[in-house]
Design a protein around this motif. Structure first.
Motif, PDB file in Angstrom:
ATOM      1  N   ALA A   1      -4.386   9.399   8.559  1.00 23.58           N
ATOM      2  CA  ALA A   1      -4.513   8.086   9.165  1.00 23.58           C
ATOM      3  C   ALA A   1      -5.510   8.333  10.570  1.00 23.58           C
TER       4      ALA A   1
ATOM      5  N   PHE B   1      -9.499   5.748  -0.144  1.00 21.85           N
ATOM      6  CA  PHE B   1      -9.578   5.271   1.418  1.00 21.85           C
ATOM      7  C   PHE B   1      -9.467   3.799   1.633  1.00 21.85           C
ATOM      8  N   LEU B   2      -8.947   3.355   2.538  1.00 26.75           N
ATOM      9  CA  LEU B   2      -9.097   2.066   2.956  1.00 26.75           C
ATOM     10  C   LEU B   2      -9.223   1.760   4.208  1.00 26.75           C
TER      11      LEU B   2
ATOM     12  N   VAL C   1      -6.897   6.370   5.571  1.00 29.51           N
ATOM     13  CA  VAL C   1      -6.423   5.100   5.947  1.00 29.51           C
ATOM     14  C   VAL C   1      -6.641   4.657   7.718  1.00 29.51           C
TER      15      VAL C   1
ATOM     16  N   LEU D   1       0.928  -1.166   0.092  1.00 27.64           N
ATOM     17  CA  LEU D   1      -0.069  -0.022  -0.057  1.00 27.64           C
ATOM     18  C   LEU D   1       0.897   1.220  -0.051  1.00 27.64           C
TER      19      LEU D   1
ATOM     20  N   VAL E   1      -1.779  11.579   3.378  1.00 29.00           N
ATOM     21  CA  VAL E   1      -2.425  10.374   3.911  1.00 29.00           C
ATOM     22  C   VAL E   1      -2.944  10.834   5.224  1.00 29.00           C
TER      23      VAL E   1
ATOM     24  N   LEU F   1       0.132   5.041  -1.992  1.00 29.95           N
ATOM     25  CA  LEU F   1       0.082   6.187  -1.173  1.00 29.95           C
ATOM     26  C   LEU F   1       1.387   6.989  -1.494  1.00 29.95           C
TER      27      LEU F   1
ATOM     28  N   TYR G   1       2.417   4.008   6.658  1.00 31.57           N
ATOM     29  CA  TYR G   1       1.732   4.750   5.966  1.00 31.57           C
ATOM     30  C   TYR G   1       2.291   6.232   5.801  1.00 31.57           C
TER      31      TYR G   1
ATOM     32  N   ALA H   1     -12.925   0.221   0.297  1.00 31.44           N
ATOM     33  CA  ALA H   1     -11.639   0.671  -0.249  1.00 31.44           C
ATOM     34  C   ALA H   1     -11.928   1.566  -1.668  1.00 31.44           C
TER      35      ALA H   1
END
Lengths: 171, 452
Positions: free
Chosen positions: B107, B134-135, B157, B95, B105, B100, B176, B147
């Motif tokens: 988080a 998004f995940l 994320v 990922l 990002v 990414l 991430y 996702a």
């Protein structure tokens, strides 16, 4: 412990910054105590013990207050502990480097003599110390080095003014 | 590029597979349990699935084998991969390296509320036209998926502290490199991989260390475990949520479905929404703070949250039969269980009884790590039905005895269903809590209620 001591040397060599130090209140207390001791010993031959101690404590209070206010203003107060540890820790290193030089200069002065080599080393250490001070501020406040250098000089001038004012009033 | 994912049907790996497919990769995968809805979702995206871990799908060799964190040494596919020297990586690393890069990002980490807060944040950004990727470890009702690749720059994320893979025992989230981080809360959990809270705090500090100086960390004002993490060293500005913090909620109604949002001491707007519970008030404030960092005006964020429809399996109403409502919730930690029950109780406005049905399914629960605090967390319920499979590592008596006349346990799902249905009366709320499927107990409860 060795790694930590070398981290302070790395900061003095401009190879690391305050962000590389742990934000440990215990470490802050240790370097603060060491800084008071070493800085007092450096100032003592010139100012006498009482004035040296007051000057050192004044320096720490003024520096911490301005640093905290500045970081608060920039929204970066999470960095305070690490920056202050860096300033105090590098201050200890410079104090230990300056100590033999200042005693040599005072001894020469007492003998109505000059010590040009020691004076040169002294001013070199002062310049290096100011550079490291600016380096720490540069990282701490995310500002350009030149600007940080000006801020460092401005702080030193301010401290002298405040110190002179206090001792002039105190007679 | 061809990637083969081992353990593809987990929420994270399944979402990753969909992202990889959306990027144009050829994606195949293996899993021990290939069943809907994940299997249908993956197959609809053109992903070929293999049931079990036969090494055959790894010949010819894919460009990358992406190894899920449930895989361990001894697994036939893993052993084949290692013996043949195939290129392999973990899901989080894949990922980070393929999805990414060049993204902003955002988080969401913490012990509780990650999925809900991440869903809120993705919803706000989406509602404001930013089309984030998004995940997330759950399915937001408004998106219907877990996702999405979205458009640059923003990517939300769910940042899980669980370990990355059998060959990388760091927490997933250290991969991430977020610019905006929400640290919702921090408690001891995942006793199967962490010895104590300090071990989890160390992983959280690794995450904190990856956040840039011009990023933002959002934390509550009253979480000492997070304060200790930040005290290990923090080089990023911090915004606090809660009393005395930058973000506060005032004039809230008891169940949390309406409250005023205060930002930097200024009242911005009143949020009136469908969510309930104290925890969701905090989640909302955190999502608003993160969205503001991404450039969303607070008032627009509040308006967006007013249109937030919730997350599947978070106080999700699964059905109502003869005046009895059956809700589903993912709560599986005493703190989350207590908060969910309190929210449900407040939303009932004193009408009916609250029947809690709990499956202690997480590894920590099964190990009995929370057994001493479980009874207190269930105190708000009128009746408690504990499902205790025979292989549970602790005696449920510690919970049953602490809740005299209120709690009972069954070792069988059918018996649990029968006991709950026998107790239920019109106006009651049945709240089922488990982080797994719970043997389809929701449908069984609704069917049994229909027969009464």
């Amino acid at each position: 412990m060795h790694a930590l001591i070398f981290r302070f040397f790395d900061i003095c060599m401009l190879r690391a910054g305050p962000q590389d130090l742990p934000a440990s209140p215990l470490l802050l207390r240790i370097v603060l105590a060491m800084n008071i001791l070493v800085a007092t010993l450096v100032s003592f031959p010139v100012s006498g013990f009482d004035r040296a101690l007051v000057e050192v404590i004044l320096d720490i209070l003024l520096l911490s207050a301005l640093l905290y206010a500045g970081l608060q203003w920039r929204g970066l107060n999470a960095r305070f502990v690490q920056i202050f540890i860096a300033l105090m820790g590098t201050g200890v290193i410079f104090g230990m480097l300056m100590m033999p030089v200042i005693y040599q200069l005072v001894a020469a002065n007492a003998a109505n003599d000059t010590a040009p080599a020691a004076a040169l080393v002294w001013w070199g250490l002062v310049f290096w110390n100011v550079t490291v001070f600016a380096h720490i501020l540069r990282h701490g406040f995310n500002i350009h080095f030149a600007y940080a250098f000006v801020v460092a000089i401005a702080y030193i001038l301010l401290f002298w003014q405040v110190s002179d004012w206090i001792f002039a009033r105190g007679g | 590029m061809h990637i083969h994912i081992l353990g593809i049907c987990g929420t994270f790996m399944g979402g990753l597979a969909l992202l990889a497919r959306a990027m144009g990769y050829e994606v195949t995968g293996s899993d021990a349990g290939v069943y809907p809805p994940m299997s249908t979702q993956l197959e609809a995206a053109g992903i070929v699935l293999h049931e079990g871990y036969d090494p055959a799908p790894l010949d010819p060799a894919p460009d990358w084998v992406v190894v899920g964190n449930a895989m361990s040494r001894g697994n036939p596919a893993v052993e084949y991969m290692l013996d043949r020297g195939l290129a392999y990586t973990s899901g989080p690393q894949f990922l980070a390296e393929h999805v990414l890069p060049n993204r902003w990002v955002l988080a969401v980490a913490g012990t509780h509320g990650k999925t809900t807060t991440a869903s809120m944040l993705a919803h706000i950004l989406d509602d404001c036209g930013l089309s984030p990727g998004f995940l997330i470890g759950g399915v937001a009702q408004g998106f219907g998926i877990s996702a999405r690749l979205g458009k640059a720059p923003f990517f939300v994320v769910e940042a899980d502290e669980y370990d990355t893979a059998f060959f990388d025992k760091r927490s997933k989230f250290v991969h991430y490199r977020p610019r905006t981080v929400i640290l919702n809360n921090l408690e001891f959990d995942h006793a199967d991989i962490f010895d104590d809270l300090a071990a989890i705090q160390r992983q959280f500090h690794h995450l904190v260390r990856t956040v840039p100086g011009n990023g933002l960390i959002i934390t509550p004002t009253d979480d000492s475990a997070i304060d200790e993490v930040l005290a290990m060293g923090c080089w990023t500005p911090v915004e606090r949520i809660g009393e005395g913090g930058c973000w506060q909620a005032t004039d809230r109604v008891a169940d949390g479905h309406a409250f005023n949002v205060i930002c930097e001491g200024r009242h911005v707007a009143r949020l009136d929404w469908t969510q309930t519970g104290e925890h969701n008030v905090s989640n909302a404030l955190a999502a608003l703070a993160a969205a503001r960092h991404a450039g969303v005006p607070v008032a627009e964020g509040i308006a967006a949250l007013g249109r937030f429809q919730g997350v599947k399996r978070r106080m999700e109403l699964r059905g109502e039969v003869a005046g009895v409502k059956v809700y589903d919730d993912f709560a599986h930690h005493p703190t989350a269980i207590a908060s969910t029950l309190q929210g449900a109780r407040a939303a009932m406005n004193g009408a009916g009884r609250l029947l809690a049905v709990l499956e202690p399914r997480s590894n920590s629960m099964r190990m009995g790590v929370h057994r001493d605090s479980l009874a207190a967390s269930l105190q708000v319920a009128d009746k408690v039905f504990l499902y205790t499979p025979a292989d549970l590592a602790w005696s449920p008596a510690v919970v049953i005895d602490a809740l005299p006349g209120k709690a009972a346990h069954r070792q069988d799902i059918e018996q649990t269903v029968a006991a709950v249905v026998a107790e239920a009366r019109p106006g009651d709320v049945i709240l089922v809590m488990s982080n797994g499927g719970f043997g389809g107990i929701h449908e069984k409860l609704l069917a049994a209620l229909n027969k009464v």
